[in-house]
Design an enzyme around this catalytic site. Sequence first.
Site, PDB file in Angstrom:
ATOM      1  N   PRO A  70       0.990  -1.229  -0.035  1.00  0.00           N
ATOM      2  CA  PRO A  70       0.093   0.107  -0.251  1.00  0.00           C
ATOM      3  C   PRO A  70       0.912   1.068   0.108  1.00  0.00           C
ATOM      4  CG  PRO A  70       0.060  -0.828   2.072  1.00  0.00           C
ATOM      5  CD  PRO A  70       0.818  -1.818   1.471  1.00  0.00           C
ATOM      6  N   CYS A  71       0.385   2.372  -0.738  1.00  0.00           N
ATOM      7  CA  CYS A  71       1.129   3.526  -0.569  1.00  0.00           C
ATOM      8  C   CYS A  71       0.047   4.651  -0.612  1.00  0.00           C
ATOM      9  CB  CYS A  71       1.819   3.750  -1.793  1.00  0.00           C
ATOM     10  SG  CYS A  71       2.922   5.151  -1.855  1.00  0.00           S
ATOM     11  N   MET A  72      -0.027   5.135   0.430  1.00  0.00           N
ATOM     12  CA  MET A  72      -1.280   6.356   0.806  1.00  0.00           C
ATOM     13  C   MET A  72      -2.787   6.002   0.012  1.00  0.00           C
ATOM     14  SD  MET A  72       0.134   8.423   2.712  1.00  0.00           S
ATOM     15  CE  MET A  72      -0.858  10.096   2.600  1.00  0.00           C
ATOM     16  N   THR A  73      -3.050   6.204  -1.444  1.00  0.00           N
ATOM     17  CA  THR A  73      -4.165   6.282  -2.008  1.00  0.00           C
ATOM     18  C   THR A  73      -4.128   4.888  -3.145  1.00  0.00           C
ATOM     19  OG1 THR A  73      -3.529   7.720  -3.354  1.00  0.00           O
ATOM     20  CG2 THR A  73      -5.089   8.264  -1.513  1.00  0.00           C
TER      21      THR A  73
END
Length: 129
Positions: A70-73
Site C-alpha cells: 500500500p502507498c497512501m491512496t
Amino acid sequence: MESTKWLYWIIGIIILVVAAIIIRKYKLITKMKRVNCVDLDKLEEKKFSGMGKLYIKALGGEKNIVSVDPCMTRIRVIMKDGSLLDEKRIIVLGAHKVIKLTDTKIHIIIGLKAEKLAEEINDIREKNR
C-alpha cells in the site's frame, strides 16, 4: 432600518423551511442524524471487506502476484505475467485508475481504502501459502 427588520425575519424563515424540505426530500444526513445512525465507517468496512479475492482474480490469481504494497491512496503490485491483468475488472471493482509502469509493475489508485485492501490481499495470500 426598523421597517425592514420584519423582512429579514421572513427571509430567514423561508430559508429554514426550504432547507428542511430539501433535507427531508433527499434524505441528507445531518450531524444530529449521524449520532443516531449506525457508525458509517464500520458500515463502509463491511461493504469493502471481501474485495481482496476479487482483486486477486483480476490480477491473474495468487500465483501471478509477487508483491502487494500500500502507498497512501494506491496499491503497488508486482506480477509475474502482466498479460493476465484484467484492467476493466479492476475499474469495475471500484478502482479509480490503473497505471502500468512496466509489463509487470502497476499502481492501482483506489483511494483511502487502499491500505485495508492491500492488507486483505496479503492476508489471503498468507493463508493460502
